[in-house]
Design an enzyme around this catalytic site. Structure first.
Site, PDB file in Angstrom:
ATOM      1  N   LYS A  54      58.613  43.182  34.520  1.00  0.00           N
ATOM      2  CA  LYS A  54      57.796  44.287  33.991  1.00  0.00           C
ATOM      3  C   LYS A  54      57.728  45.443  34.990  1.00  0.00           C
ATOM      4  CE  LYS A  54      54.093  41.672  33.458  1.00  0.00           C
ATOM      5  NZ  LYS A  54      54.590  40.379  33.986  1.00  0.00           N
TER       6      LYS A  54
ATOM      7  N   ARG B 264      46.156  41.312  28.699  1.00  0.00           N
ATOM      8  CA  ARG B 264      46.535  39.936  29.008  1.00  0.00           C
ATOM      9  C   ARG B 264      45.729  38.905  28.249  1.00  0.00           C
ATOM     10  NH1 ARG B 264      49.035  40.876  34.321  1.00  0.00           N
ATOM     11  NH2 ARG B 264      49.775  38.911  35.149  1.00  0.00           N
TER      12      ARG B 264
ATOM     13  N   ARG C 277      60.850  36.348  45.796  1.00  0.00           N
ATOM     14  CA  ARG C 277      60.117  37.569  46.134  1.00  0.00           C
ATOM     15  C   ARG C 277      59.056  37.282  47.190  1.00  0.00           C
ATOM     16  NH1 ARG C 277      56.731  40.705  41.616  1.00  0.00           N
ATOM     17  NH2 ARG C 277      55.310  39.008  42.094  1.00  0.00           N
TER      18      ARG C 277
ATOM     19  N   ARG D 130      52.751  39.117  48.874  1.00  0.00           N
ATOM     20  CA  ARG D 130      51.752  38.813  47.841  1.00  0.00           C
ATOM     21  C   ARG D 130      51.290  37.375  48.001  1.00  0.00           C
ATOM     22  NH1 ARG D 130      52.996  41.136  41.841  1.00  0.00           N
ATOM     23  NH2 ARG D 130      51.713  39.300  41.358  1.00  0.00           N
TER      24      ARG D 130
ATOM     25  N   ARG E  86      49.967  30.726  37.334  1.00  0.00           N
ATOM     26  CA  ARG E  86      50.053  32.011  36.618  1.00  0.00           C
ATOM     27  C   ARG E  86      50.801  31.833  35.299  1.00  0.00           C
ATOM     28  NH1 ARG E  86      52.710  35.108  41.471  1.00  0.00           N
ATOM     29  NH2 ARG E  86      53.250  36.731  39.979  1.00  0.00           N
TER      30      ARG E  86
END
Ligand code: AP5
Ligand code: MG
Length: 193
Positions: free
Chosen positions: A14, A89, A128, A134, A145
């Site tokens: 996204k 969401r 990532r 993060r 998640r």
């Protein structure tokens, strides 16, 4: 005005595709994830409260994100349109967004939903995590998640599908090829408008 939701599970691309789409179409990028990470970086009370949820891979409460979006819409009254990334969401967030846009004389035009297999999502986000900094990019939180997405976020596609606004796009393969597919759908919709 053209309002687009870029929809899909964590790691589906996204953010990557949003950067390219806002440049091409002159839309304002509203990523609730980015807005929340800014609040955390600025050590605000909202950020501190949100971090507790984010670090566990859980969704932040609806009223918090709806408040942030209301602010962002009010700060951009002359926008050509918005690209919503990682929002709404939950079905409650979708209803809240529809109401806010309706009050401003507009609505959601298109939902582009990126489809990526779970194995690929986990692999991308673990990768990532090596450089992103993060705190939610580790395998345990990534899995949480994805579960949160399946339970609470996937039904949002159903909310917009009722109005015929959802188009599914394969989110695997080259970034530019996926971008081309997304643009094709946007161009088809804007030509019809
Ligand atoms: P958020 O920041 O929205 O994160 P997310 O949905 O978990 O998804 P990501 O941003 O990790 O992935 P993405 O789809 O943007 O993919 P990206 O382009 O980065 O949310 C974080 C947290 O904030 C939530 O867990 C929640 O706690 C909270 N939150 C946020 N919004 C909320 C809301 N509305 N309500 C409640 N809580 C909220 O790509 C991922 C990786 O893949 C990158 O490394 C990229 O380089 C790579 N990649 C991209 N495309 C490709 C491709 N085609 N092939 C190979 N690799 C690719
Ligand atoms: Mg993102």
């Amino acid at each position: 005005m053209f309002n687009l939701i870029l929809f899909g599970p964590p790691g589906s691309g996204k953010g990557t595709q949003s950067e390219k789409l806002i440049e091409k179409y002159g839309l304002i990028h509203l990523s609730t994830g980015n807005l929340l990470r800014e609040e955390i970086a600025n050590q605000t009370d909202l950020g501190t409260a949100a971090k507790n949820y984010m670090d566990k891979g859980q969704l932040v409460p609806d009223e918090v994100v709806l408040g942030m979006i209301a602010c962002a819409l009010d700060n951009n009254v002359h926008a050509n349109g918005f690209l919503f990334d990682g929002f709404p969401r939950t079905v409650a967030q979708a209803r809240g967004l529809d109401e806010m846009l309706q009050q401003r004389g507009s609505g959601i035009d298109l939902v582009l939903a990126l489809e990526v297999t779970e194995d690929e999502l986990v692999q991308r986000l673990v990768n990532r995590g090596k450089t992103s900094g993060r705190s939610d990019d580790n395998e345990e939180v990534i899995r949480a998640r994805i579960v949160e997405y399946e339970n609470k976020t996937a039904p949002v596609a159903g909310h917009y599908a009722e109005a015929g606004k959802v188009v599914y796009i394969k989110g695997e393969g080259g970034v530019d090829d996926i971008f081309h597919e997304l643009c094709g759908q946007i161009n088809a919709r804007t030509r019809m408008a």
